[in-house]
Design a protein around this motif. Structure first.
Motif, mmCIF file in Angstrom:
data_model
loop_
_atom_site.group_PDB
_atom_site.id
_atom_site.type_symbol
_atom_site.label_atom_id
_atom_site.label_comp_id
_atom_site.label_asym_id
_atom_site.label_seq_id
_atom_site.Cartn_x
_atom_site.Cartn_y
_atom_site.Cartn_z
ATOM 1 N N GLN A 34 66.356 27.297 45.275
ATOM 2 C CA GLN A 34 65.714 26.990 46.555
ATOM 3 C C GLN A 34 66.718 26.474 47.572
ATOM 4 O O GLN A 34 66.660 26.833 48.750
ATOM 5 C CB GLN A 34 64.586 25.983 46.332
ATOM 6 N N ASP A 35 67.653 25.655 47.125
ATOM 7 C CA ASP A 35 68.685 25.151 48.032
ATOM 8 C C ASP A 35 69.557 26.283 48.558
ATOM 9 O O ASP A 35 69.987 26.274 49.714
ATOM 10 C CB ASP A 35 69.561 24.108 47.329
ATOM 11 N N GLY A 68 68.594 29.399 48.844
ATOM 12 C CA GLY A 68 67.810 30.437 49.502
ATOM 13 C C GLY A 68 68.003 31.783 48.830
ATOM 14 O O GLY A 68 67.854 32.839 49.447
ATOM 15 N N HIS A 82 61.439 31.920 49.273
ATOM 16 C CA HIS A 82 62.726 31.240 49.098
ATOM 17 C C HIS A 82 63.867 32.219 48.830
ATOM 18 O O HIS A 82 64.982 31.797 48.504
ATOM 19 C CB HIS A 82 62.636 30.247 47.930
ATOM 20 N N GLY A 83 63.584 33.527 48.931
ATOM 21 C CA GLY A 83 64.615 34.519 48.637
ATOM 22 C C GLY A 83 64.823 34.733 47.150
ATOM 23 O O GLY A 83 65.858 35.246 46.724
#
Length: 233
Positions: free
Chosen positions: A109-110, A112, A154-155
């Motif tokens: 998530q960080d 992406g 979130h990619g």
């Protein structure tokens, strides 16, 4: 680059080892957790041991690719399948996958960016003597679809592969080359051969690729055509 780290459960042998080797060839850094081998040693059927192994794996930085490969087959007829066998299959084939994703998800998530690959099985479509195995491998397909829906923003993509008969040490022990039972399996495969771990690794590499970012929630059966007429269109 930390984005190139890929966690592979059960990656010391068979399909998992082939995926790990392919990941190295693709320029990734495989992080393997298994009961044996040169990676992080852990019994992934234990939630506590899994947690410790994941903590060790993340010491090297975020992991943005995950291959939930570890699994166990506990063959038995429905009359003889024990609850203990079912609980073991659920823990190793399903619980472990969820626990691994939850551990690496913050890093994805960080960034992406993320690639999650669940190794299911053709048995998810139904196979005799596989109540616990088929149920848990079908459960991985449910995980795949839900995670694809929840994590896409979130990619992060999530897909599954369902291997058919693959020539691993475990498979060859149960189906010796040249045996009538083995030949019967080969005859049922449209491509007329048993699959290789490298065949599965090829598909895994596709889903793990950064360029496969518009494919999610899908299941690819790597089975030589055995699922034609059985899997939904």
């Amino acid at each position: 680059m930390t984005q190139q780290r890929v966690l592979i459960t059960g990656g010391a042998s068979g399909i998992g080892a082939a995926i790990a080797e392919r990941c190295r060839a693709e320029g990734y850094e495989p992080v393997v957790i298994d009961r044996v081998g040169d990676g992080i040693i852990a019994d992934l059927s234990s939630p506590e041991a899994t947690a410790e192994a994941l903590q060790e794996a993340l010491k090297g930085g975020p992991i943005t690719r995950l291959v939930n490969n570890v699994g166990i087959v506990v063959p038995a007829s429905v009359e003889k399948q024990t609850l203990a066998e079912l609980e073991l299959a659920v823990s190793l084939n399903l619980r472990c996958a969820l626990q691994c994703l939850q551990a690496v998800l913050p890093g994805m998530q960080d960034a992406g960016f993320g690639r999650v690959l669940n190794v299911s099985s053709r048995a998810a479509l139904g196979k005799d003597l596989r109540s616990a195995y088929a149920a848990t491998k079908a459960g991985l397909l449910g995980f795949t679809r839900v995670w694809a829906l929840e994590l896409g923003e979130h990619g992060i993509t999530c897909n599954a592969i369902g291997p058919g008969p693959i020539s691993t040490e475990l498979f060859n022990k149960a189906n010796p080359p040249g045996a009538p039972r083995t030949q019967k399996i080969i005859d049922s495969i449209p491509l007329k051969r048993i699959g290789l771990p490298e065949d599965v690794a090829q598909s895994a590499a596709f889903f793990l690729d950064e360029r496969s970012g518009f494919i999610t929630g899908q299941t690819l059966y790597v089975c030589g055509g055995m699922t034609v007429g059985f899997a939904p269109v």
